[in-house]
Design a protein around this motif. Structure first.
Motif, PDB file in Angstrom:
ATOM      1  N   TRP A   1      41.372 -41.918 -75.207  1.00  9.11           N
ATOM      2  CA  TRP A   1      42.899 -42.279 -74.955  1.00  9.11           C
ATOM      3  C   TRP A   1      43.735 -41.959 -76.432  1.00  9.11           C
ATOM      4  N   THR A   2      44.948 -41.599 -75.924  1.00 13.34           N
ATOM      5  CA  THR A   2      45.892 -41.304 -77.215  1.00 13.34           C
ATOM      6  C   THR A   2      47.103 -42.372 -76.937  1.00 13.34           C
ATOM      7  N   TRP A   3      47.099 -43.310 -77.964  1.00 17.55           N
ATOM      8  CA  TRP A   3      47.912 -44.202 -78.100  1.00 17.55           C
ATOM      9  C   TRP A   3      49.160 -44.253 -78.819  1.00 17.55           C
ATOM     10  N   THR A   4      50.365 -44.950 -78.176  1.00 22.43           N
ATOM     11  CA  THR A   4      51.493 -45.215 -78.818  1.00 22.43           C
ATOM     12  C   THR A   4      52.130 -46.757 -78.585  1.00 22.43           C
ATOM     13  N   THR A   5      52.848 -46.997 -79.226  1.00 18.24           N
ATOM     14  CA  THR A   5      53.440 -48.529 -79.261  1.00 18.24           C
ATOM     15  C   THR A   5      55.131 -48.479 -78.934  1.00 18.24           C
ATOM     16  N   VAL A   6      55.469 -49.090 -77.813  1.00 17.44           N
ATOM     17  CA  VAL A   6      56.771 -49.340 -77.678  1.00 17.44           C
ATOM     18  C   VAL A   6      57.118 -50.847 -77.545  1.00 17.44           C
TER      19      VAL A   6
END
Length: 687
Positions: free
Chosen positions: A393-398
């Motif tokens: 998984w590639t993650w980012t935060t919003v």
């Protein structure tokens, strides 16, 4: 005024449709004999059995006429119970689409032709209106947009290069506006409005087109109705078709009733002062709902002006107002539609552009968006992973949300995940590319304890940038579109996400959930929100099914007869090339898996069994050449994605009663469930 020739015999006729919302729509049916001589003509409501007169011997021709001018013909042998599928005639709005029968171009404009909508309501007498902001439900098939509104009295459509046009809506209940673009270049949209009463829609359409014989049949059909819309339509029929005062002229108080009451007085005495007063009031509150009413109002004012001996300021002002609507309205449409900057401001010179306030974007692609024509702002961009040995998984935060994307190497698909999904209730929009074209996926944020939701990015390109937009709260979604919602619920990657969609749609209201499959599944407000899992059959019934399974497969004679299964299973040939499978009533609710058809065209089908243990399906070719092999029996709760293609075929071959059983199977499954979607696909194919 049902027409019947001498020397005729009655038989039962039922018009059926796979579209549940078509039930109750009245159409005119003609019965012809072998020499094409008309035996009888009457109004028949779709879905309701009615006795009609036919020839005493030989074949009969049946011609079904819709108010819009479409026809469907069938040749049959009269019997105790005749069924004709009128699914080819389409949805209720299409039954009454007078004015839309000419050529129309597909309503998929460029971004420059984006269509917007404004909703209006009356705020008092004397033609005062104001805009209101409330969600609308939309659906479309590439040639039109269907908009459902509740509470508005008028809707206005327009665009940067689309002429502004107002359509008047019924006062009570939900109204549907079908929007199409005409094939004559720079012109208004064609807008057909249907209200909660299909009978009133049909009768007023016939009156608009001047088809008085058909209108008389529909009026007779509605004679005992107490529905306010039907009573108003019957009052118009009395004045316009029969030229008599309506018996229920005082029933309502809106502008259409003012027109009817005034016209009734004028029939008796054109100089009656009460008629003048009512006409002036009707003109102040114009426009009415019905085009026939607008024409009647203009004719009545003209009549009173002609018999008034001196100049009348109030009457002249009333004439100036109503003539503006009459001169610009589309007189081919059953309901009043006209180019205008607002409901009280018809215009002769076309107006285009975008208004300053209170509009909702419908195009392009009827997105789940807020007030403007632009998509929601992008909050993050993720790069899609290429194939890896495992799901990395590639993650980012919003904000407080984490978004992840990964490639599933076994299933060969991209997935996107929100963790946790406790924010909301809201909708998150994700965009990506598929075959080089931009696509949209949506995820639900139910605002409860759901740990995560995930969706499949259908056909996503390898390495496509995946963009995540700002979550939109459910109460700020202006447009709920059926196509977008179906794609979103079908893209749900697991049961947990489907449950999250159920929560979000429950908060959006029953109208929104019903938009998805309501036309074909006929879901009522109390059955829209399904259980977590489909119910299973009782243990004792399962034991009987297991006993039958031990004796399968069995080949049955389609014409019936003794079998090795005794009373447990049998077949029967019905009129009209239908075959009924008969089983023990204790097997009601189970599915029979059969190999069906002639040896040259064998098909694998499933037949659900009704309360009496029977189910019908259409024969393939001659019933004498058809064989039925029962291969298995199962609980519908066991159906899964692997059965979807068989479900679609089985629904298409099912008889009317069995279609209702398929609807029951679908209604207890979550939105987006592949079996539910397959049933809907099969029913829509029949329509």
């Amino acid at each position: 005024m049902t027409y019947a020739a001498s020397g005729s015999a009655a038989f039962g006729l039922t018009l059926t449709s796979a579209v549940r919302a078509a039930e109750g729509v009245p159409v005119v049916v003609e019965i012809l004999d072998g020499s094409l001589r008309r035996i009888s003509a009457t109004a028949v409501a779709v879905g309701r059995r009615q006795f009609v007169n036919g020839p005493t011997s030989g074949h009969a021709g049946v011609v079904v006429h819709t108010p819009c001018g479409d026809t469907l013909s069938s040749r049959l042998t009269p019997s105790a119970d005749v069924r004709i599928d009128v699914g080819l005639l389409g949805y209720p709005a299409d039954f009454v689409r007078a004015g839309l029968t000419g050529p129309v171009s597909p309503l998929r404009p460029s971004s420059a032709d984006a269509i917007w909508l404004r909703q209006w309501t009356r705020i008092g007498p004397r033609g005062l209106w104001r805009t209101i902001r409330q969600p609308v439900l939309t659906s479309g098939d590439g040639t039109n947009i269907r908009v459902r509104s509740r509470g508005a009295r008028a809707v206005q459509f327009g665009g940067p290069e689309t002429v502004w046009q107002v359509a008047v809506l019924p006062e009570h209940g939900a109204a549907h506006a079908v929007v199409r673009r005409r094939q004559d270049g720079f012109s208004p949209l064609a807008v057909a409005v249907t209200g909660p009463s299909p009978g009133a829609d049909a009768l007023m359409t016939y009156l608009t087109l001047g088809r008085l014989e058909a209108a008389a049949l529909i009026a007779e059909h509605l004679a005992d109705s107490v529905d306010p819309a039907d009573r108003l339509a019957l009052a118009y029929w009395d004045v316009l078709g029969r030229r008599t005062a309506p018996s229920s002229a005082g029933f309502g108080k809106d502008v259409d009733w003012l027109i009817v009451r005034a016209a009734a007085l004028i029939l008796a005495d054109p100089e009656d002062p009460s008629a003048r007063r009512l006409l002036i009031q009707a003109c102040e509150e114009s426009p009415p709902l019905w085009t026939a009413g607008l024409r009647l109002l203009a004719d009545s004012v003209r009549t009173v002006r002609a018999v008034t001996p001196r100049f009348d300021d109030e009457l002249e002002a009333a004439w100036q107002r109503v003539s503006g609507f009459a001169a610009t309205a589309d007189l081919t449409m059953p309901t009043v539609t006209y180019p205008a900057t607002g409901p009280a401001a018809p215009v002769a010179i076309p107006v285009t552009g975008i208004p300053d306030d209170a509009f909702i974007s419908l195009e392009p692609a009827a997105d789940m968006s807020t007030t403007d024509l632009r998509p929601p702002p992008i909050r993050a961009t993720l790069a899609a992973e290429t194939a890896t040995p495992d799901m990395s998984w590639t993650w980012t935060t919003v904000g407080d949300l984490r978004f992840g994307t990964a490639y599933h190497p076994v299933r060969r698909r991209h997935e996107v995940l929100v963790d946790p999904a406790t924010a909301g209730p809201a909708i998150v929009t994700v965009t990506y590319t598929s075959a080089g074209r931009l696509r949209t996926c949506r995820l639900p944020l139910p605002g409860d304890e759901t740990p995560e939701v995930r969706a499949v990015l259908l056909g996503a390109d390898r390495g496509t940038p995946i963009r995540v937009a700002e979550p939109i709260p459910v109460d700020r979604v202006d447009v709920w579109d059926a196509t977008a919602l179906r794609e979103a619920t079908a893209a749900a990657a697991d049961r947990q996400t489907r449950l999250a969609w159920r929560t979000v749609l429950r908060l959006a209201g029953p109208d929104v959930a019903g938009l998805l499959d309501g036309d074909v599944l006929g879901a009522e407000s109390d059955t829209l929100f399904t259980p977590d899992d489909p119910p299973r059959r009782a243990p004792d019934d399962l034991d009987l099914a297991h006993d039958l399974r031990d004796m399968l497969p069995q080949t049955l004679d389609p014409v019936g007869g003794p079998t090795a299964l005794g009373d447990l299973l049998d077949t029967e040939v019905l009129a009209g090339a239908w075959i009924r499978l008969k089983a023990s009533p204790r097997l009601a609710g189970f599915l029979l898996h059969i190999h069906f058809g002639p040896s040259s065209d064998r098909r694998n089908l499933m037949v659900p069994l009704g309360d009496d243990g029977s189910g019908t399906l259409r024969s393939i070719g001659s019933t004498k050449m058809t064989t039925v092999t029962v291969a298995d029996i199962s609980d519908p709760a066991d159906l899964d994605r692997s059965n979807t293609s068989t479900v679609v075929r089985s629904v298409a071959a099912a008889g009317p009663e069995v279609r209702e059983l398929w609807r029951q199977i679908a209604r207890v499954r979550l939105l987006g469930d592949p079996v539910r979607s397959a049933v809907v696909q099969g029913l829509e194919g029949l329509a």
